[in-house]
Scaffold this active site. Structure first.
Site, mmCIF file in Angstrom:
data_model
loop_
_atom_site.group_PDB
_atom_site.id
_atom_site.type_symbol
_atom_site.label_atom_id
_atom_site.label_comp_id
_atom_site.label_asym_id
_atom_site.label_seq_id
_atom_site.Cartn_x
_atom_site.Cartn_y
_atom_site.Cartn_z
ATOM 1 N N ASP A 252 -2.601 -13.496 8.969
ATOM 2 C CA ASP A 252 -1.392 -12.842 9.146
ATOM 3 C C ASP A 252 -1.917 -11.275 9.562
ATOM 4 O O ASP A 252 -3.014 -11.027 8.756
ATOM 5 C CB ASP A 252 -0.469 -12.819 8.198
ATOM 6 C CG ASP A 252 0.542 -12.053 8.441
ATOM 7 O OD1 ASP A 252 1.443 -11.790 9.361
ATOM 8 O OD2 ASP A 252 0.632 -10.934 7.365
ATOM 9 N N ASP B 170 -0.015 -8.097 9.564
ATOM 10 C CA ASP B 170 0.907 -7.168 8.793
ATOM 11 C C ASP B 170 1.129 -7.246 7.395
ATOM 12 O O ASP B 170 1.626 -8.179 7.058
ATOM 13 C CB ASP B 170 2.257 -6.525 9.477
ATOM 14 C CG ASP B 170 2.284 -6.226 10.769
ATOM 15 O OD1 ASP B 170 1.218 -5.012 11.073
ATOM 16 O OD2 ASP B 170 2.593 -6.622 11.872
ATOM 17 N N ASP C 176 0.638 -2.699 6.024
ATOM 18 C CA ASP C 176 1.821 -2.819 6.466
ATOM 19 C C ASP C 176 2.648 -1.710 6.837
ATOM 20 O O ASP C 176 3.125 -1.069 5.836
ATOM 21 C CB ASP C 176 2.871 -3.893 5.649
ATOM 22 C CG ASP C 176 3.976 -4.135 6.162
ATOM 23 O OD1 ASP C 176 4.133 -4.183 7.852
ATOM 24 O OD2 ASP C 176 5.151 -4.575 5.496
ATOM 25 N N THR D 299 0.598 -13.577 14.316
ATOM 26 C CA THR D 299 1.660 -12.700 13.668
ATOM 27 C C THR D 299 3.075 -12.822 14.338
ATOM 28 O O THR D 299 2.962 -12.974 15.634
ATOM 29 C CB THR D 299 0.972 -11.281 14.100
ATOM 30 O OG1 THR D 299 2.022 -10.306 13.658
ATOM 31 C CG2 THR D 299 0.638 -11.005 15.454
ATOM 32 N N GLN E 274 6.049 -10.813 15.668
ATOM 33 C CA GLN E 274 6.157 -9.569 16.292
ATOM 34 C C GLN E 274 7.806 -9.447 16.608
ATOM 35 O O GLN E 274 8.109 -9.306 18.057
ATOM 36 C CB GLN E 274 5.116 -9.117 17.205
ATOM 37 C CG GLN E 274 3.830 -8.890 16.670
ATOM 38 C CD GLN E 274 3.794 -7.921 15.870
ATOM 39 O OE1 GLN E 274 4.244 -6.728 16.051
ATOM 40 N NE2 GLN E 274 3.245 -8.000 14.651
ATOM 41 N N ASP F 80 0.436 -12.968 3.424
ATOM 42 C CA ASP F 80 1.004 -11.936 2.372
ATOM 43 C C ASP F 80 2.376 -12.743 1.994
ATOM 44 O O ASP F 80 3.057 -12.019 0.962
ATOM 45 C CB ASP F 80 1.056 -10.809 2.646
ATOM 46 C CG ASP F 80 1.888 -10.342 3.711
ATOM 47 O OD1 ASP F 80 2.026 -11.090 4.634
ATOM 48 O OD2 ASP F 80 2.551 -9.155 3.826
#
Length: 208
Positions: free
Chosen positions: A12, A14, A20, A54, A56, A137
């Site tokens: 991942d 961010d 982040d 990711t 977005q 995360d």
């Protein structure tokens, strides 16, 4: 079709690979997470291909245009290359079902917790998902990794706030940072490496 043979670590972006900063696409604000460069270097020399996976939704929400993500990808690729770390791929989902930009306002198979981006990367690069890992995360990252057939590590850094656990969202391992995650991967896969840098502090230069 060739049988998949390469192993990978999917990350991942961010909150995992980088600090982040919500909906950020400005390279000047990008900073590596603690221990990121050291961890990625160890994983690279151990033979893992490295991918960014990711969500977005800023594209769907109208916060930035999709083309801005190409600049982010180029920046991360160039910065990692400074340390001899190749980024094998950068895969993103620009969609969100509550988006305000019509072409992107949809349910999709690529937005985590769905595994679409991982499966696409694996198909593109002949990745054996059973020998691969996903590090994220939040539990949506874990769910995506598990659904794709990867082993998973949750970065327990406070970014997960809902903790809706289920068998599909249960991480295989927890880690406090990327260095710890890399050590877990290398230990589980019985890979013994040493960091071949005479000055490891040179690896902690922030992403510029």
């Amino acid at each position: 079709m060739q049988n998949p043979s390469a192993k990978a670590v999917f990350l991942d972006k961010d909150g995992t690979l980088i600090k982040d900063v919500p909906y950020n696409v400005d390279p000047n604000l990008i900073r590596w997470s603690d221990g990121a460069i050291e961890a990625l270097h160890q994983l690279h020399i151990a033979g893992y291909k490295l991918f960014v996976i990711t969500n977005q939704s800023g594209v769907a929400r109208g916060y930035f245009e999709e083309k801005a993500l190409a600049i982010v990808e180029q920046h991360l690729t160039q910065e990692l290359a400074r340390f001899g770390i190749p980024l094998a791929g950068f895969y993103y989902c620009p969609h969100h079902p509550q988006g305000t930009i019509a072409p992107y306002a949809m349910n999709c198979f690529c937005r985590k917790p769905e595994p679409g981006l991982i499966l696409r990367a694996a198909a593109d690069h002949q990745i054996d998902l059973s020998q691969s890992w996903f590090i994220g995360d939040i539990l949506n990252d874990v769910a995506a990794g598990r659904s794709a057939g990867c082993r998973t590590i949750l970065m327990d850094n406070g970014n997960e706030t809902e903790w809706e656990l289920s068998p599909a969202r249960l991480p295989h391992h927890l880690a406090s940072d990327l260095q710890t995650a890399a050590r877990v991967i290398l230990a589980v896969d019985h890979t013994d490496i040493s960091l071949p840098f005479s000055d490891s502090s040179s690896l902690t230069v922030p992403c510029r």
